[in-house]
Scaffold this motif. Structure first.
Motif, mmCIF file in Angstrom:
data_model
loop_
_atom_site.group_PDB
_atom_site.id
_atom_site.type_symbol
_atom_site.label_atom_id
_atom_site.label_comp_id
_atom_site.label_asym_id
_atom_site.label_seq_id
_atom_site.Cartn_x
_atom_site.Cartn_y
_atom_site.Cartn_z
ATOM 1 N N TRP A 14 44.365 41.531 47.733
ATOM 2 C CA TRP A 14 43.042 41.484 47.094
ATOM 3 C C TRP A 14 42.914 40.184 46.316
ATOM 4 O O TRP A 14 43.896 39.685 45.751
ATOM 5 C CB TRP A 14 42.882 42.664 46.138
ATOM 6 N N HIS B 206 44.305 50.505 48.628
ATOM 7 C CA HIS B 206 43.414 49.534 49.274
ATOM 8 C C HIS B 206 42.628 50.203 50.406
ATOM 9 O O HIS B 206 41.418 50.003 50.548
ATOM 10 C CB HIS B 206 44.260 48.375 49.807
ATOM 11 N N ASP C 31 37.721 46.278 48.093
ATOM 12 C CA ASP C 31 37.499 45.408 46.931
ATOM 13 C C ASP C 31 37.911 46.155 45.665
ATOM 14 O O ASP C 31 37.094 46.451 44.797
ATOM 15 C CB ASP C 31 36.031 44.980 46.856
#
Length: 657
Positions: A10, A407, A413
């Motif tokens: 990320w 995730h 996000d």
């Protein structure tokens, strides 16, 4: 450990970086205090540890810390142990935690959202909380409670616990708490050390859909704590106050503006307790000022929390994360308190609470994340988590599969913050940084003002290699002392006996060449086979990927003949059997993913893995048992969640003798 910087899982986008409080802080500190304007977090961190006094001065200014008497300098003495922060300054922690109530626009918004197992949030506004604290502080003074006296709580994670802590701090007394699932012996091992004058208690608590009556335990505490002048009864289960106890409602009925005692910066705020698996738990004393500035930095800059946020961390009052959660009030953040089982009515319960309360930062344990993964919970599918910006974990290292699962199953996000610190500092050494990428299996970076290093036995720093976690400069929230340790010997021996003047925490870590941190587990339970050291956490991460393994415990035992015995105990999932095929798969996973040298000598099915009362696996006491130490000498029975489990390991030792 590879030095290659893989693609991050990320990466914060430009807007998130621009909006982060730490970005604004860096720009302001560059203008006001000479911090580097460029170079991002790495440059800011370097400045924060090389210009330590300037950095902490900047923190107090940025967060408008209100000193009622000014300080002479930031750091009067920087020796460890014994660092002297902000000498001459006076302030009050509770005054800072409640100042949002002074804002007319915020006074009637929630300071606390409380949730029980019905999952129906109940708000306590800033003005209500301030009124309760003011009334309670006045009553404590009328009971003769003075600065330095100890006030104790045998309470679950309910708003009353936060109010009692703040009222205690307001009068300059010293708070200490235990969760009501602690048995009487565990509580007395802690409270008898500090001799409290007031005890706040519930009649019981609800957990897993059941009521647990604790009135007999409370009576035992009253009998065994002769220092008590008053007991305050909170009727969580609706019972009447026992004879001689005061009613919570009577002590909080007057809406009184709090009177805050001005205390020195290093005045004790609370006493926390180490796990205490061998001998009495260490009674760790931290200061009003030290906790105030450390938590403002950690919660405001690292967690990026402010008035628009809601902060939920699953915890109990017996764990430092509860004290940290209450610290969310310092940044004007609404905190979410939850009293109940982490997995009731189903494994996804904590996600449901995050949804119902609109949590923007949801903190939990790595174990809970992995339990959700094994139970095939689907948070994004089943809950509206659109407000959750960050999921943070602690208690043990979050395995790589945990990162991937969050995730994939929560949101791509998603800022995933695996953090590591300790009760000893009531904060984090490394973890969350909102402006940095997240790499699988890694903590983002060391914290600001924390000169975190990995050292070899000779005290040389290491990069991309496993070493001892050390901190080479003082942190404001380091203990000012241990209780009943008049010459400081126990404090010194706990952290400073290996590297003089340098804090050794007892964890194995790797500092990577791209600035992140990997935690490998406790160094005092290291697996050292044929000269190759490995942390137990690495073994657990590999083995517990297997669906048949609920939990595991690995022990490395040096033998009198110079040999090394390394058993792996496995607690199986329902329906699983430890047959030759599963044994082979376990060995193959360790051989291929970790090291052929760390394939266990034996794999033994166990009825369970023992933990401390705050949920950490206990390795050292089990190692002592397997070495032949009698149970009563190997472990403090009041510190263990299930003492009967240890009899299994004791029996293993007996058979081997």
């Amino acid at each position: 450990m590879s030095t290659v910087n893989p693609s991050p899982l990320w990466q914060p986008d430009r807007q998130r970086i621009a909006d982060a409080q730490i970005t604004r802080f860096q720009a302001w500190a560059a203008e006001q205090h000479g911090a580097p304007a460029d170079g991002g977090y790495e440059a800011l961190h370097r400045w924060s540890v090389t210009e330590l006094e300037t950095f902490w001065k900047a923190v107090t200014e940025w967060f408008d810390v209100r000193f009622t008497h000014p300080y002479a300098r930031v750091l009067g003495n920087r020796d460890m142990p014994g660092a002297e922060w902000f000498p001459g300054a006076t302030l009050n922690y509770a005054a800072h935690a409640l100042r949002t109530a002074d804002d007319p626009a915020r006074a009637d918004t929630p300071a606390i959202l409380h949730v029980d197992e019905t999952h129906e949030p109940r708000p306590v506004t800033w003005s209500e909380l301030r009124g309760q604290v003011g009334s309670l502080a006045a009553e404590l003074r009328s009971l003769g409670v003075r600065p330095g006296d100890r006030v104790s709580g045998y309470l679950p994670n309910i708003p009353e616990a936060a109010a009692a802590l703040l009222a205690t701090a307001a009068v300059g007394a010293v708070w200490t708490s235990c969760a009501p699932d602690f048995g009487a012996r565990s509580v007395l091992d802690r409270f008898q050390q500090v001799e409290p004058v007031v005890l706040f208690t519930v009649d019981g608590y609800r957990y897993g859909g059941k009521e647990h009556d604790r009135r007999d335990t409370v009576q035992e505490l009253r009998d065994e704590l002769p220092s008590l002048r008053a007991v305050v009864h909170i009727p969580l289960l609706g019972t009447e106050a026992p004879e001689g106890a005061l009613e919570w409602s009577a002590l909080t009925s007057a809406d009184v503006t709090p009177v805050y005692e001005d205390v020195p910066f290093d005045h004790p705020l609370w006493v926390l307790y180490s796990s205490g698996t061998t001998g009495l738990p260490k009674a760790i004393v931290q200061s009003q000022g030290g906790i105030l500035v450390e938590h403002l930095k950690q919660i405001g800059l690292h967690c990026d929390l402010g008035p628009d946020d809601r902060f939920f961390w699953y915890t109990s009052t017996g764990w430092m994360m509860w004290n940290f959660l209450v610290g969310g009030l310092l940044t004007g953040t609404t905190i979410v308190t939850y009293d109940g089982s982490p997995g009731y009515p189903g494994t996804g319960a904590q996600w449901a609470i995050a949804e119902r309360t609109g949590a923007t930062l949801f903190g939990t344990s790595a174990a809970y994340v992995m339990a959700c993964r094994k139970a095939e919970v689907h948070p994004a599918r089943d809950y509206d988590l659109s407000r959750v910006k960050c999921v943070a974990t602690t208690g043990s290292p979050l395995p790589p599969d945990g990162f991937r699962w969050l995730h994939d199953e929560v949101r791509e996000d998603l800022w995933i913050a695996s953090v590591s610190g300790g009760t000893d500092v009531c904060s984090c050494f490394a973890g969350a940084v909102p402006t940095l990428p997240v790499h699988i299996g890694e903590l983002q970076a060391p914290g600001l003002g924390t000169d975190l290093q990995a050292w070899d036995p000779a005290g040389e720093p290491l990069t991309d290699e496993v070493g001892e976690l050390v901190v080479t400069n003082p942190m404001p929230s380091m203990p000012i002392r241990f209780w009943n340790d008049p010459d400081g010997t126990r404090y010194h021996d706990s952290y400073f006996d290996t590297y003089p003047g340098v804090w050794r925490h007892g964890d194995w870590i790797t500092l990577t060449s791209h600035g992140s941190v990997v935690i490998h587990g406790r160094s005092d339970s290291t697996l050292n086979r044929q000269g190759v050291r490995m942390g137990s956490a690495d073994i657990y991460e590999a083995v517990e990927r297997l669906p048949e393994i609920r939990e595991s415990l690995v022990i490395g035992l040096e033998q009198p003949d110079g040999g090394y015995w390394m058993p792996l105990f496995v607690h199986l999932a329902p329906g699983a059997a430890l047959d030759d095929a599963l044994r082979s798969r376990i060995k193959q996973v360790i051989r291929e993913q970790l090291s052929p040298r760390h394939v266990p000598d034996e794999i033994i099915e166990a009825p369970g893995v023992p933990h401390t009362l705050t949920g950490k696996r206990i390795e050292v006491p089990v190692k002592r048992l397997l070495s032949g130490t009698p149970l009563e000498k190997a472990v403090n029975p009041g510190s263990i969640d299930n003492l009967d489990l240890l009899k299994f390991y004791e029996e293993i030792a007996r058979k081997r003798a």
